[in-house]
Design a protein around this motif. Sequence first.
Motif, PDB file in Angstrom:
ATOM      1  N   ASP A  25       0.785  -1.127  -0.052  1.00  0.00           N
ATOM      2  CA  ASP A  25       0.106   0.172  -0.092  1.00  0.00           C
ATOM      3  C   ASP A  25       0.860   1.140  -0.009  1.00  0.00           C
ATOM      4  OD1 ASP A  25      -1.798   2.081   0.675  1.00  0.00           O
ATOM      5  OD2 ASP A  25      -2.852   0.860   1.737  1.00  0.00           O
ATOM      6  N   LEU A  26       0.877   2.005  -1.121  1.00  0.00           N
ATOM      7  CA  LEU A  26       1.720   3.247  -1.153  1.00  0.00           C
ATOM      8  C   LEU A  26       1.163   4.338  -0.918  1.00  0.00           C
ATOM      9  CD1 LEU A  26       3.423   2.268  -4.692  1.00  0.00           C
ATOM     10  CD2 LEU A  26       4.223   1.821  -2.713  1.00  0.00           C
ATOM     11  N   GLY A  27      -0.097   4.232  -0.342  1.00  0.00           N
ATOM     12  CA  GLY A  27      -0.560   5.500   0.261  1.00  0.00           C
ATOM     13  C   GLY A  27      -1.459   6.362  -0.369  1.00  0.00           C
ATOM     14  N   TRP A  28      -1.964   5.978  -1.576  1.00  0.00           N
ATOM     15  CA  TRP A  28      -3.038   6.788  -2.415  1.00  0.00           C
ATOM     16  C   TRP A  28      -3.880   5.887  -2.941  1.00  0.00           C
ATOM     17  CZ3 TRP A  28       1.858   6.491  -5.552  1.00  0.00           C
ATOM     18  CH2 TRP A  28       2.715   7.300  -4.944  1.00  0.00           C
ATOM     19  N   PHE A  29      -4.980   6.407  -3.203  1.00  0.00           N
ATOM     20  CA  PHE A  29      -6.136   5.693  -3.931  1.00  0.00           C
ATOM     21  C   PHE A  29      -6.583   6.285  -5.145  1.00  0.00           C
ATOM     22  CE2 PHE A  29      -7.699   4.653   0.218  1.00  0.00           C
ATOM     23  CZ  PHE A  29      -8.057   3.529   0.081  1.00  0.00           C
TER      24      PHE A  29
END
Length: 449
Positions: free
Chosen positions: A107-111
């Motif tokens: 999970d790289l932190g964005w949607f």
Amino acid sequence: MASTLVGKQAVVIGAGMGGLAAAGALADFFDQVVVLERDTLPSEPAHRVGTPQARHVHALLLSGQRALSELFKGFEQDLARAGAVPLRVGLDVRMERPGYDPFPQRDLGWFSYAVSRPTIERVVRRRVESRANITLRQHCRVEKLLASPNRETVSGVRYENDNGASETIATDLVVDASGSGALTLDLLQSSGRSLPEETTIGIDLGYATCVFAIPDDAPADWKGVMTFGQAPHNSRGGLMLPLEGNRWMATIGGRHGDVPSGDAEGFLAYARELRTPTIYNAISHAERLGGVARYGFRESVRRHFERLDEFPRGLLPIADAICRFNPVYGQGMSVAAQEACLLQTLLGRLAGDSNPIAALAPTFFAEVQTLIETPWAVATLDFVFPETRGQRPADFETALKFGIALTRLAAEDPAVHKLTAEVQNLLRPRSAYRDPTLVQRVIAIMAET
């Protein structure tokens, strides 16, 4: 608003993503913005004749998502309400590439959002329609750009309306978002001007798409899949993403004749021969919704308007009219949205000038190169296939080895993985890879192979 006006009327040719985004950028700077579109513009998300590629998987990169949110406040919320499927970048799409089946999922932190092209377009079109000074005219086929007697300025547009009659509309600025850019080229040629030089990369890409109902027993560890072939020997690849309405859209294809057929049996047979079985296993027993759509893409084209010595005032080509990218990389809509934001920025900067429109095109052509540089560098990766036509970059082999080593480093290091995702999503320029510390780490991996 009066202090920012640069003209009375602007005309946008084309109501695709480039044209709609441009209209949003123009609205604060002109009394009226008129968008001319030859197609029927459906009231609900639906395919239309002028966008045949819309029947295939489309990706709105994070840069495009943010650019459209800047132009149209609430855009992302509109997508969610329209049924778009949120995806955690780096985690929800299983990436399968040689040596990494799958690439580490983090999970790289964005949607981002997975959604059909017609739905994206309809969401944006509703935002455009809500602007009181923008008018969308459908069934209007533009025939010619009209120039002043000295041919230095574009002064109007002639088009055929839905009754087949010819009409003329006066304008201070024409934005050519027609896709092909043929109207701009015709005007240059008819006025005795030079045409822009073109750089092309011939890829002869062909692909096919099917939509499936997502089964109850669908895999739980991914929402989408991207599968790469073993280049340069195998060009076959596939991308499957979820759509609104609990559906999967699967696009598979290859290059230089190695393409799927247009029937359901042929589609499944081609999917079975992909380098990995993930997509085939998922769709082989899923309910198919509709037939097979096919599309071909011959070459990426970059037009160098920035090299022209002169260009007519009151005219600005944008989006595909300037640069058309290999659709495999999913960059077209996002670059078009970024270009519209650049247009908005330049109009704001030039609004106080005595003749802002005169400076617009040269300034835009110069500054848009920064936006095009990174996605075009990605397009040059197509030279990994020996059949690719065009001028291969002199440092291509070194760049390819650097990319392979960078991928290996990204698999090992979440921070590098995040950086590569930012560059791939056009949030950061490719020059970010020139960071000295990063270069040293990549070179050390290159030395090991």
